[in-house]
Motif scaffolding. Structure first.
Motif, PDB file in Angstrom:
ATOM      1  N   SER A   1       0.617  -1.210  -0.011  1.00 39.85           N
ATOM      2  CA  SER A   1      -0.122  -0.042  -0.058  1.00 39.85           C
ATOM      3  C   SER A   1       0.827   1.244   0.106  1.00 39.85           C
ATOM      4  O   SER A   1       2.142   1.276   0.431  1.00 39.85           O
ATOM      5  CB  SER A   1      -0.829   0.003   1.187  1.00 39.85           C
ATOM      6  OG  SER A   1      -0.216  -0.102   2.586  1.00 39.85           O
ATOM      7  N   THR A   2       0.211   2.381  -0.487  1.00 41.34           N
ATOM      8  CA  THR A   2       0.887   3.417  -0.595  1.00 41.34           C
ATOM      9  C   THR A   2       0.869   4.203   0.799  1.00 41.34           C
ATOM     10  O   THR A   2      -0.158   4.318   1.802  1.00 41.34           O
ATOM     11  CB  THR A   2       0.169   4.552  -1.588  1.00 41.34           C
ATOM     12  OG1 THR A   2       0.267   4.203  -2.791  1.00 41.34           O
ATOM     13  CG2 THR A   2       0.732   6.137  -1.431  1.00 41.34           C
TER      14      THR A   2
ATOM     15  N   SER B   1       1.732   9.889  -0.387  1.00 38.98           N
ATOM     16  CA  SER B   1       1.574  10.635  -1.649  1.00 38.98           C
ATOM     17  C   SER B   1       1.470  11.983  -1.838  1.00 38.98           C
ATOM     18  O   SER B   1       1.005  12.854  -0.971  1.00 38.98           O
ATOM     19  CB  SER B   1      -0.305  10.138  -1.933  1.00 38.98           C
ATOM     20  OG  SER B   1      -0.611  10.391  -2.861  1.00 38.98           O
TER      21      SER B   1
ATOM     22  N   GLN C   1       1.067  15.223  -4.213  1.00 41.54           N
ATOM     23  CA  GLN C   1       0.152  15.305  -5.485  1.00 41.54           C
ATOM     24  C   GLN C   1       0.221  16.769  -5.842  1.00 41.54           C
ATOM     25  O   GLN C   1      -0.306  17.670  -4.931  1.00 41.54           O
ATOM     26  CB  GLN C   1      -1.277  14.952  -5.346  1.00 41.54           C
ATOM     27  CG  GLN C   1      -1.334  13.458  -4.884  1.00 41.54           C
ATOM     28  CD  GLN C   1      -0.964  12.721  -6.283  1.00 41.54           C
ATOM     29  OE1 GLN C   1      -1.116  13.067  -7.440  1.00 41.54           O
ATOM     30  NE2 GLN C   1      -0.508  11.490  -6.163  1.00 41.54           N
TER      31      GLN C   1
ATOM     32  N   SER D   1       4.564  15.309  -8.259  1.00 43.30           N
ATOM     33  CA  SER D   1       3.533  14.154  -7.610  1.00 43.30           C
ATOM     34  C   SER D   1       4.288  12.738  -7.986  1.00 43.30           C
ATOM     35  O   SER D   1       5.108  12.561  -8.721  1.00 43.30           O
ATOM     36  CB  SER D   1       2.445  14.117  -8.550  1.00 43.30           C
ATOM     37  OG  SER D   1       1.597  15.340  -8.543  1.00 43.30           O
TER      38      SER D   1
ATOM     39  N   GLU E   1       4.319   8.678  -5.247  1.00 44.92           N
ATOM     40  CA  GLU E   1       4.160   7.848  -4.179  1.00 44.92           C
ATOM     41  C   GLU E   1       5.197   7.141  -3.770  1.00 44.92           C
ATOM     42  O   GLU E   1       5.893   6.574  -4.510  1.00 44.92           O
ATOM     43  CB  GLU E   1       2.929   7.017  -4.649  1.00 44.92           C
ATOM     44  CG  GLU E   1       1.339   7.930  -4.886  1.00 44.92           C
ATOM     45  CD  GLU E   1       0.087   7.290  -5.393  1.00 44.92           C
ATOM     46  OE1 GLU E   1       0.447   5.788  -5.572  1.00 44.92           O
ATOM     47  OE2 GLU E   1      -1.008   7.515  -5.228  1.00 44.92           O
TER      48      GLU E   1
ATOM     49  N   ARG F   1       5.403   3.412  -1.168  1.00 45.63           N
ATOM     50  CA  ARG F   1       4.944   2.301  -0.929  1.00 45.63           C
ATOM     51  C   ARG F   1       5.589   2.058   0.571  1.00 45.63           C
ATOM     52  O   ARG F   1       6.583   2.337   0.880  1.00 45.63           O
ATOM     53  CB  ARG F   1       5.143   1.287  -1.765  1.00 45.63           C
ATOM     54  CG  ARG F   1       4.603   1.440  -3.085  1.00 45.63           C
ATOM     55  CD  ARG F   1       4.734   0.453  -4.146  1.00 45.63           C
ATOM     56  NE  ARG F   1       6.068   0.085  -4.459  1.00 45.63           N
ATOM     57  CZ  ARG F   1       6.565  -0.791  -5.005  1.00 45.63           C
ATOM     58  NH1 ARG F   1       5.822  -1.711  -5.747  1.00 45.63           N
ATOM     59  NH2 ARG F   1       7.895  -1.021  -5.233  1.00 45.63           N
TER      60      ARG F   1
ATOM     61  N   THR G   1      12.313   4.872  -0.837  1.00 46.12           N
ATOM     62  CA  THR G   1      12.119   5.848  -2.313  1.00 46.12           C
ATOM     63  C   THR G   1      13.119   6.787  -2.121  1.00 46.12           C
ATOM     64  O   THR G   1      13.406   7.507  -1.172  1.00 46.12           O
ATOM     65  CB  THR G   1      10.755   6.492  -1.998  1.00 46.12           C
ATOM     66  OG1 THR G   1       9.689   5.313  -2.182  1.00 46.12           O
ATOM     67  CG2 THR G   1      10.562   7.275  -3.190  1.00 46.12           C
TER      68      THR G   1
ATOM     69  N   ARG H   1      -0.268  13.634   1.646  1.00 47.03           N
ATOM     70  CA  ARG H   1      -1.180  12.663   2.401  1.00 47.03           C
ATOM     71  C   ARG H   1      -0.044  11.651   2.917  1.00 47.03           C
ATOM     72  O   ARG H   1       0.712  11.108   2.179  1.00 47.03           O
ATOM     73  CB  ARG H   1      -2.254  12.166   1.360  1.00 47.03           C
ATOM     74  CG  ARG H   1      -2.994  13.181   1.025  1.00 47.03           C
ATOM     75  CD  ARG H   1      -4.299  12.571   0.382  1.00 47.03           C
ATOM     76  NE  ARG H   1      -5.119  11.767   1.186  1.00 47.03           N
ATOM     77  CZ  ARG H   1      -6.109  12.405   1.763  1.00 47.03           C
ATOM     78  NH1 ARG H   1      -6.341  13.481   1.666  1.00 47.03           N
ATOM     79  NH2 ARG H   1      -6.780  11.375   2.754  1.00 47.03           N
TER      80      ARG H   1
ATOM     81  N   ASP I   1      -4.478  13.949   5.489  1.00 49.44           N
ATOM     82  CA  ASP I   1      -3.915  14.930   4.646  1.00 49.44           C
ATOM     83  C   ASP I   1      -3.003  15.602   5.584  1.00 49.44           C
ATOM     84  O   ASP I   1      -3.591  16.268   6.684  1.00 49.44           O
ATOM     85  CB  ASP I   1      -5.078  16.058   4.232  1.00 49.44           C
ATOM     86  CG  ASP I   1      -4.466  17.224   3.265  1.00 49.44           C
ATOM     87  OD1 ASP I   1      -2.980  17.530   3.222  1.00 49.44           O
ATOM     88  OD2 ASP I   1      -5.395  17.843   2.646  1.00 49.44           O
TER      89      ASP I   1
END
Length: 249
Positions: free
Chosen positions: A2-3, A6, A8, A24, A26, A28, A33, A62, A67
């Protein structure tokens, strides 16, 4: 997987300068990353936007579905997002144990502010765990200022983990390190992800380390995202080769 993070449309503008422009991506859960790019690409500004050091002009961040755009660093820490700094940020006149204990005091959540430090059971237990995990037990009573550069950087990562975060943001953790210390730090970061399930966002100038270590790479150029993908995909990307590695295809 799952992320967990995030980003954006994230942007920040300083006067006429767009330091980060509509980025943008994501990250995981449990992955490493990495964000790379040439000098002036906007890496540090992007990192500071995510970590709450500066507020974005537009866009959202997020974390774990919530948020957290524009939240202060201490609020993000409460949400499970911790960071280290590019320049070593320790109390050099305090011992290794005291540096860790101050950071681990977060686990007490404000309880027992007037009681003796030795009764802060949760914080002291976390200190012992970190001293063992980071092989700093022999240095526990040594002033942080007397540690080698590699040991200071290792201590700073330990301090960042004192609050038991779910995601760690590392800002150029190998800066100024010797080859040996860099190798040790690479192994440490890999272990945090693979053995402890920690999600890591890494800004790093050492391209080879990034390619060896990361699950996903985001490439910045002139404030924008130039490319993203696996290390192999990024390394073979013609635009990345031209802009970052200085190669023409």
């Amino acid at each position: 997987m799952s992320t967990i993070l995030s980003v954006q449309g994230l942007s920040v503008q300083f006067g006429a300068l767009k330091a980060v422009n509509d980025v943008s991506f994501e990250a995981r859960q449990g992955d490493i990353t990495a964000v790379i790019g040439p000098n002036g690409a906007g890496k540090s500004s992007l990192f500071n936007l995510i970590s709450g050091a500066i507020r974005p002009t537009s866009g959202t961040v997020r974390f774990d579905g919530s948020d957290v755009t524009g939240r202060a660093p201490h609020q993000l820490l409460g949400s499970g997002l911790s960071r280290s700094f590019q320049i070593t940020n320790l109390f050099f006149d305090l011992t290794v144990h005291e540096n860790l204990r101050l950071a681990a005091q977060f686990l007490e959540r404000g309880r027992g502010l007037l009681r003796p430090v030795k009764r802060s059971a949760a914080a002291l237990q976390r200190v012992e765990e970190l001293l063992d995990q980071f092989d700093l037990g022999a240095k526990a009573d040594e002033l942080a200022g007397y540690l080698s550069h590699g040991e200071q950087r290792r201590l700073e990562i330990a301090v960042s983990l004192a609050s038991r975060p779910r995601m760690l943001l590392l800002d150029e953790p190998t800066q100024g390190m010797s080859h040996s210390d860099t190798h040790d730090t690479e192994a440490l970061i890999r272990g945090l992800s693979r053995d402890h399930g920690l999600s890591i966002l890494l800004v790093e100038h050492d391209v080879e380390l990034v390619m060896n270590l990361s699950d996903h790479v985001v490439v910045m150029h002139q404030g924008q995202k130039l490319a993203e993908g696996s290390p192999a995909e990024v390394r073979s990307n013609a635009a990345v080769q031209a802009a970052y590695f200085g190669e023409k295809t």
